[in-house]
Scaffold this active site. Structure first.
Site, PDB file in Angstrom:
ATOM      1  CD  GLU A  73       6.811  -9.982 -13.712  1.00  0.00           C
ATOM      2  OE1 GLU A  73       6.406  -9.666 -12.590  1.00  0.00           O
ATOM      3  OE2 GLU A  73       7.992  -9.856 -14.056  1.00  0.00           O
TER       4      GLU A  73
ATOM      5  NE  ARG B 112       4.813   2.103  -3.882  1.00  0.00           N
ATOM      6  CZ  ARG B 112       3.910   1.708  -3.029  1.00  0.00           C
ATOM      7  NH1 ARG B 112       3.236   0.634  -3.238  1.00  0.00           N
ATOM      8  NH2 ARG B 112       3.687   2.396  -1.956  1.00  0.00           N
TER       9      ARG B 112
ATOM     10  CB  CYS C 108      -0.869   0.017   1.244  1.00  0.00           C
ATOM     11  SG  CYS C 108      -1.855  -1.466   1.427  1.00  0.00           S
TER      12      CYS C 108
ATOM     13  CE  LYS D 168      10.378  -9.647 -15.899  1.00  0.00           C
ATOM     14  NZ  LYS D 168      11.288  -9.476 -14.793  1.00  0.00           N
TER      15      LYS D 168
ATOM     16  CD1 TRP E 196      -1.493  -5.847  -2.902  1.00  0.00           C
ATOM     17  CD2 TRP E 196      -2.181  -4.802  -4.746  1.00  0.00           C
ATOM     18  NE1 TRP E 196      -1.417  -6.735  -3.938  1.00  0.00           N
ATOM     19  CE2 TRP E 196      -1.838  -6.136  -5.077  1.00  0.00           C
ATOM     20  CE3 TRP E 196      -2.655  -3.954  -5.752  1.00  0.00           C
ATOM     21  CZ2 TRP E 196      -1.942  -6.623  -6.375  1.00  0.00           C
ATOM     22  CZ3 TRP E 196      -2.757  -4.452  -7.035  1.00  0.00           C
ATOM     23  CH2 TRP E 196      -2.402  -5.758  -7.343  1.00  0.00           C
TER      24      TRP E 196
ATOM     25  CG  HIS F 285      15.640 -36.487 -16.557  1.00  0.00           C
ATOM     26  ND1 HIS F 285      16.072 -37.780 -16.512  1.00  0.00           N
ATOM     27  CD2 HIS F 285      16.711 -35.751 -16.958  1.00  0.00           C
ATOM     28  CE1 HIS F 285      17.353 -37.842 -16.844  1.00  0.00           C
ATOM     29  NE2 HIS F 285      17.767 -36.614 -17.128  1.00  0.00           N
TER      30      HIS F 285
ATOM     31  CE  LYS G 230       9.626  -2.238  -9.380  1.00  0.00           C
ATOM     32  NZ  LYS G 230      10.125  -3.245 -10.352  1.00  0.00           N
TER      33      LYS G 230
ATOM     34  CG  ASN H  85       2.740  -0.615   3.296  1.00  0.00           C
ATOM     35  OD1 ASN H  85       2.203  -1.632   2.846  1.00  0.00           O
ATOM     36  ND2 ASN H  85       3.992  -0.284   3.035  1.00  0.00           N
ATOM     37  N   GLY H  86       1.289  -2.800   5.484  1.00  0.00           N
ATOM     38  CA  GLY H  86       1.915  -3.937   6.153  1.00  0.00           C
ATOM     39  C   GLY H  86       0.854  -4.903   6.633  1.00  0.00           C
TER      40      GLY H  86
ATOM     41  CD  GLU I 191      14.022 -11.876 -15.042  1.00  0.00           C
ATOM     42  OE1 GLU I 191      13.691 -12.582 -14.076  1.00  0.00           O
ATOM     43  OE2 GLU I 191      13.615 -10.716 -15.204  1.00  0.00           O
TER      44      GLU I 191
HETATM   45  O1  M6R Z   1      12.473  -5.596  -4.896  1.00  0.00           O
HETATM   46  P1  M6R Z   1      13.007  -6.974  -5.040  1.00  0.00           P
HETATM   47  O2  M6R Z   1      14.116  -7.065  -6.049  1.00  0.00           O
HETATM   48  O3  M6R Z   1      13.407  -7.607  -3.742  1.00  0.00           O
HETATM   49  O4  M6R Z   1      11.802  -7.839  -5.602  1.00  0.00           O
HETATM   50  C1  M6R Z   1      11.907  -9.214  -5.769  1.00  0.00           C
HETATM   51  C2  M6R Z   1      10.803  -9.747  -6.640  1.00  0.00           C
HETATM   52  O5  M6R Z   1       9.561  -9.515  -6.042  1.00  0.00           O
HETATM   53  C3  M6R Z   1      10.819  -9.104  -8.029  1.00  0.00           C
HETATM   54  O6  M6R Z   1      12.048  -9.275  -8.648  1.00  0.00           O
HETATM   55  C4  M6R Z   1       9.722  -9.706  -8.920  1.00  0.00           C
HETATM   56  O7  M6R Z   1       9.996 -11.039  -9.179  1.00  0.00           O
HETATM   57  C5  M6R Z   1       9.610  -8.886 -10.208  1.00  0.00           C
HETATM   58  N1  M6R Z   1       8.369  -8.192 -10.232  1.00  0.00           N
HETATM   59  C6  M6R Z   1       9.615  -9.696 -11.435  1.00  0.00           C
HETATM   60  O8  M6R Z   1       9.597  -8.882 -12.559  1.00  0.00           O
END
Ligand code: M6R
Length: 609
Positions: A489, A27, A2, A486, A74, A505, A604, A100-101, A482
């Site tokens: 997500e 965010r 948040c 990408k 959020w 396997h 984020k 937030n939290g 990676e």
């Molecule tokens: O802020 P951070 O690098 O610790 O975040 C880690 C992951 O949450 C972040 O890399 C996430 O996997 C990305 N949104 C992927 O694009």
């Protein structure tokens, strides 16, 4: 996560809060609200949906106030409804909070508040307990009430509190969730994130865990949990609002993909001296210490963990120290073998990821030295570490991480080399060769960016596919992981990544004619094996797109299609090849009409476990 903001001063609180919240819109959120103190009363407005829905509800002179708090939510506990939106208010309507939290013990607090104090709850959130607790403890001293409430709360929180009976101040507390404060000509400010304050000040106070901060129109006062006043120097933020704006790009993600040559250049420039030698002396690593190192753990989540997979290969190659890359969420509960001869490298763009922060603390508890690779200056991970290596990516706004990844890779290469040189395990010649290759990386990335049209065409051809595989060997496995993350997500396509040798396997059972199969073939010593994997996939009628180096003359004969990255060494290939996949994911998501910068269900920074 948040977003929270607070303002008290001579300006319009409503305008300041809405501007701050709008700077945090990137965010992602599903409801927003503000609480203003006006004429001895609290005025609360909240709406589900976007900020404009809230803006439409706070027009007119009734909302003219000089003090208030705001929130973008959020949803975690409770649906994204108006009732669950923040601010939350105490039963008598005199105290309002934004949070937030997560309050982990909210159930027991709620029960106590209901049974022993007859409190009626208006929402399903954990956060609402804070408003009732502060109200319960309020006896004319808001700071003391907040302090007592905080002592009852377990979990992670950054919370701002206002009271109608104390209209000159906002009191905020922090534990394991980001909180910053600042002063501008028009008064005092609070926020969860730097972009919310940048329009007003670049000199900010970083609030530490368990601290209480009080802002008035003249001052920022910081106290520890026993209410002792703390001295805190301000941190200057040297990036500006423009860095957190789209700058003509359709999406932050595309802008950030294009910022990678700059990010890599700057990360290198900050760590190479005039003679081109690596400068990490500020980390305070000595030869004696480095020689005694027995093990390195790299801990991180998501994209940062994929960078760690490449980092492991580089550390073992150049520094010759056994290295393991772990997901933070697993590491912290895995009883890791850590002692004072262990280095724990935490990688985090935001520096606020709860799992990584806790993994770091666990490693330190067990005696490890902690080095973090972080993008956000002064973030929690940076502050909890013994040593910090900042990436110079600039603010990363899109949820999908791109420029943070490539700058994390460059940072890991430099750390690996530095440790190797310190321990006498890497030669000057090896170091010179790798540094020369790294110096080429910005231009190599530019080369890939220059071929965006052909990547878009590939995306157009395949965006309707429902099964997309990425496979490689060696460090290409990390790139495959990676690339797949990408794509999934932001496009929501079911995508898989795998070490190519593992296909036979089990996973090969999924390969059919409707599969798009990306075969990464950038690693020379594993090249022939990769060609065999491509043949295996072709035999199962998958459509194979190979990603290989420009001078590769063989791969095009076996794959259906090939995307060539410029010729480069095997070592730096992960930094170059991923750019092609970032653009592919971006265009597939765009063809599918997705919300690219704010994909569903994602935030984020993930500040909850
Ligand atoms: O802020 P951070 O690098 O610790 O975040 C880690 C992951 O949450 C972040 O890399 C996430 O996997 C990305 N949104 C992927 O694009």
């Amino acid at each position: 996560m948040c977003g929270i903001v607070g303002y008290v001063g001579t300006g319009s609180a409503k305008e300041m809060l809405l501007a701050g919240l709008s700077a945090l819109e990137y965010r992602g959120y599903d409801s927003a609200g503000i609480a203003l103190v006006r004429k001895g009363k609290l005025l609360v407005r909240k709406e589900s949906g976007k900020l404009r829905a809230l803006e439409a509800k706070v027009t007119g002179s009734d909302f003219d106030s000089r003090l208030g708090i705001g929130h973008t939510r959020w949803a975690t506990h409770g649906a994204p409804t108006r009732e669950n939106a923040h601010p939350h208010v105490s039963g008598d309507g005199r105290v309002a909070i934004v949070h937030n939290g997560i309050i982990e013990n909210f159930m027991e607090l709620k029960e106590e508040l209901i049974l022993e104090h007859g409190v009626a709850f208006a929402s399903e959130t954990d956060s609402e307990v804070i408003a009732h607790l502060v109200s319960l403890y309020y006896e004319g001293d808001l700071v003391e009430a907040v302090r007592r409430a905080a002592k009852r709360m377990r979990g992670a929180y950054a919370a701002c509190v206002v009271a109608a009976d104390d209209p000159g101040k906002i009191v905020a507390i922090r534990k394991d969730a980001p909180l910053i404060a600042g002063m501008c000509e028009e008064g005092g400010l609070l926020a969860s994130d730097i972009p919310a304050l940048l329009k007003y000040t670049r000199d900010i106070y970083l609030i530490e865990n368990n601290e209480i901060v009080v802002i008035t129109k003249q001052d920022v006062e910081i106290y520890d949990e026993e209410r002792t006043r703390m001295n805190r120097a301000r941190t200057h933020i040297d990036w500006d609002v423009a860095a957190a704006e789209k700058g003509g790009y359709e999406h932050f993600m595309l802008k950030e993909i294009y910022e990678q040559p700059k990010g890599v250049r700057e990360t290198l420039a900050h760590r190479l001296d005039e003679s081109g030698a690596i400068q990490l002396d500020d980390l305070g690593f000595t030869k004696e210490w480095a020689d005694k190192l027995e093990r390195i753990y790299i801990v991180a989540c998501g994209t940062a963990c994929h960078a760690g997979m490449v980092g492991k290969a580089m550390i073992e190659k150049y520094a010759k120290i056994p290295c393991e890359t772990c997901l933070s969420s697993e590491f912290r509960y895995s009883d890791p073998i850590v002692n004072e001869r262990t280095l724990c490298i935490c990688i985090s763009q935001s520096g606020e990821t709860s799992d990584t922060l806790e993994a770091l603390r666990e490693a330190k508890r067990r005696g490890a030295e902690a080095l973090s690779i972080v993008n956000v200056v002064g973030s929690s991970v940076a502050r909890a570490s013994d040593h910090v290596f900042y990436t110079w990516a600039g603010p990363e706004i899109a949820v999908a991480s791109t420029k943070a990844y490539t700058t994390q890779l460059v940072s890991l290469y430099l750390i690996a080399l530095y440790l190797g040189l310190l321990r006498g395990r890497a030669t000057e010649a090896e170091a010179g060769a790798l540094l020369a290759q790294l110096a080429e990386v910005p231009a190599l990335i530019e080369d890939v960016l220059g071929r965006e049209d052909s990547i878009r065409a590939l995306a157009r051809q395949h965006y309707k596919k429902e099964k997309i595989f990425y496979a490689g060997r060696g460090t290409d496995v990390a790139t495959a992981e990676e690339a797949s993350l990408k794509l999934k997500e932001i496009s929501y396509i079911n995508s898989y990544s795998i070490a190519a040798g593992e296909l036979k396997h089990g996973t090969i059972a999924l390969i059919t004619r409707d599969v798009l199969f990306f075969a990464l073939a950038t690693q020379t010593k594993l090249y022939d094996k990769m060609l065999s994997n491509i043949e295996e996939m072709k035999a199962r009628q998958a459509q194979v797109v190979a990603v290989a180096k420009a001078s590769d003359a063989r791969v095009a004969e076996v794959a259906d299609d090939t995307f060539f990255i410029p010729d480069c060494s095997d070592e730096v290939a992960p930094i170059v090849a991923i750019v092609m996949f970032q653009l592919f994911a971006y265009h597939v998501a765009k063809f599918r009409g997705r919300e690219i910068d704010q994909p569903r269900n994602l935030a984020k920074s993930v500040t909850v476990e």
